[in-house]
Design an enzyme around this catalytic site. Structure first.
Site, short mmCIF file in Angstrom:
data_model
loop_
_atom_site.label_atom_id
_atom_site.label_comp_id
_atom_site.label_asym_id
_atom_site.label_seq_id
_atom_site.Cartn_x
_atom_site.Cartn_y
_atom_site.Cartn_z
N GLY A 51 0.83 -1.20 0.00
CA GLY A 51 0.00 0.00 0.00
C GLY A 51 0.86 1.24 0.00
N ASP A 52 0.59 2.17 0.90
CA ASP A 52 1.39 3.39 1.02
C ASP A 52 2.31 3.34 2.24
OD1 ASP A 52 -0.83 3.43 2.68
OD2 ASP A 52 -0.90 5.61 2.78
#
Length: 556
Positions: A460-461
């Site tokens: 993800g981030d």
């Protein structure tokens, strides 16, 4: 056939090579032109459908924006109480001046009589039977494109035709909750044509593109071909758009010609549900697929040219085969005559060529294997999207980093990184824009670290940075965190959109916080959550979490 084998080896090799190259060129020309042509055609079609989608999005966004402006305007007390007509007239005329798309703005009393209007048009007229009042008094109303019989003659013609409007109306209610009237607006349909002309002027492979806005019943509301405006279309592409599909196909239009047609629905924006418009973008097949035809022609011409070139090269190269073979024949004859005892070392002889080729093939395979293993190792240790290291690379790096830190008596800083409010970027601009942001974040993080440090993406981030630092580890880690926060705060540009984002950072230090890599990551993650809890765009060192908790308890 027998006579062919009677000619010299040079002729045979050249002829065989020529036939082989011609055959391969013909086959490659067919396969490449077929596949590349299909891919290029698909790319052109997707480009046309993207134009339709962008047009639909721009129309919906514009309607959503102006609907909001009318709703905000209706909350003004002076309009709701309807007591100061002069002030009302001043307000709506000022809005008309600032936002020319509002061709006419009128305030109607509870009986449908116009009490104030831009330029005093229709003031005193009763339009209670018009849809803008009938529907507007019951709630927010957005009407489809239509002629305005009472207003059309008040404005100049547009493209030789009477001007058309889109209505937005909202009821007016005073502080006591009583219905006092309706705020009615007519938006000139010219704005849609302006959007069409400004956004999609047609460049590159999308020249001569026509864009059409179609109503729910199939009536052409706007189009590059003025002859079609007002008529009804019956197209398979229109049916796809009305079914909320986005794509492209080759369709036969009412003029009997085939067009590459992109389609997309204008199905609203956020809480605006839209007017069920459909957007069609067409380009004549001959214009749209011209690059495909050019590609096929070029591949065929280049294939024929290469066949001639390689045939000439084969004829020239065959001469190098004949010479060594002739020397071998002379050597054998000399041996038969007893003139020599050993065959001469002839370069290019079949046995030498086989050995050379085998050795070369072996070396080539070993090189390819080594390169393949290196590439597999690189892929296994790197994140595909950002090019950063992955979890496997992080585990491997930790082994060497810890050993080096122990050997030199140094420290290691582990920074757990997480973007703030990243999900809205995906929701608003799409996952492709989110991927662009992640790639740019990766670039900026690389600029912040030294060559021997590691930046890895966990998913993800969420990312992690591991770096070597000196004895004053906490201060160095804090400086690095500040530099990273500053880099990330600089705006991102993706797809023509300006995006701002921040980052939260949790820091853990080796060996002060832990000597185990897994525990270091857990501590850094805990510090990250503490940083997010304290607010965005900040960092917290794990060893400071307890102090922050104590201070919070004391304040309580």
């Amino acid at each position: 056939m027998a006579k062919v084998f009677e000619v010299g080896i040079r002729v045979q090799v050249a002829l065989a090579t020529a036939l082989l190259v011609v055959g391969l060129a013909a086959l490659m020309s067919f396969v490449i032109s077929k596949r590349s042509g299909a891919d290029l055609q698909n790319q052109i079609g997707i480009g046309v459908s993207d134009i339709a989608l962008q047009m639909a999005d721009e129309l919906d966004r514009t309607m959503w924006t102006h609907r909001g402006e009318v709703s905000v305007l209706s909350t003004l007390r002076v309009l709701r109480e309807m007591q100061d007509v002069r002030e009302i007239s001043s307000i709506i005329n000022r809005l008309r001046h600032e936002i020319p798309i509002f061709t006419w703005i009128g305030v109607l009393d509870r009986d449908g009589t116009v009490v104030a209007a831009t330029n005093d048009l229709l003031v005193g007229a009763n339009i209670a039977q018009r849809p803008v009042f009938q529907y507007g008094k019951n709630g927010q109303f957005i009407g489809d494109v239509h002629d305005a019989k009472l207003l059309a003659e008040k404005f100049p013609l547009y493209n030789g035709e009477p001007i058309q409007f889109v209505d937005i109306a909202v009821p007016l209610v005073n502080d006591s909750g009583e219905f006092t009237g309706v705020l009615a607006t007519h938006l000139s349909w010219e704005w849609a044509d302006a959007v069409r002309k400004s956004l999609f002027s047609g460049q590159g492979i999308h020249q001569n593109v026509d864009i059409f806005v179609i109503s729910q019943d199939g009536t052409v509301l706007l189009g590059g071909d003025g002859n079609l405006v007002g008529s009804k279309l019956s197209l398979d592409a229109l049916s796809e758009a009305q079914s909320k599909h986005i794509g492209w196909k080759i369709s036969t239009w009412s003029d009997g010609k085939e067009y590459l047609t992109g389609y997309a629905p204008a199905d609203g924006h956020l809480d605006y549900k839209g007017l069920s418009w459909s957007i069609l973008v067409r380009q004549h097949v001959e214009d749209a697929l011209a690059p495909v035809y050019d590609l096929r022609r070029d591949i065929l011409l280049w294939g024929l040219l290469l066949a001639l070139v390689f045939s000439a090269i084969a004829w020239w190269a065959a001469g190098f085969l004949v010479g060594p073979i002739g020397k071998m024949v002379d050597g054998i004859e000399a041996m038969k005559r007893g003139e020599i005892s050993n065959l001469p070392d002839v370069r290019g002889a079949r046995e030498i060529n086989i050995l050379s080729k085998n050795l070369q093939a072996l070396l080539t395979k070993l090189t390819e294997k080594d390169a393949a293993l290196g590439e597999m190792k690189r892929i296994a240790h790197h994140d595909k999207l950002t090019g950063l290291g992955n979890r496997l690379a992080l585990d491997v790096y930790f082994e060497h980093a810890v050993a080096r830190a122990d050997r030199k008596g140094a420290e290691i800083a582990v920074l757990m990184l997480d973007l703030d409010d990243f999900k809205p970027i995906n929701d608003r601009f799409g996952h492709a824009a989110g991927d662009d942001v992640l790639r740019e974040v990766a670039k900026r993080l690389r600029r912040c670290v030294r060559g021997g440090d590691l930046v890895a993406r966990l998913g993800g981030d969420e990312m992690v940075l591991v770096c070597h630092i000196d004895q004053n580890g906490k201060e160095e880690a804090a400086i690095l965190a500040e530099r990273i926060l500053h880099e990330i705060l600089m705006p991102f540009i993706t797809g023509g959109n300006r995006v701002s984002i921040s980052m939260s950072i949790g820091i853990a230090l080796y060996p002060n916080d832990s000597r185990e890599p897994e525990q270091l990551l857990e501590h850094a993650d805990a510090a990250l959550y503490a940083a997010k809890a304290r607010g965005k765009n900040g960092y917290i060192v794990f060893s400071d979490i307890e102090d922050l908790t104590d201070n919070s308890s004391s304040c309580a």
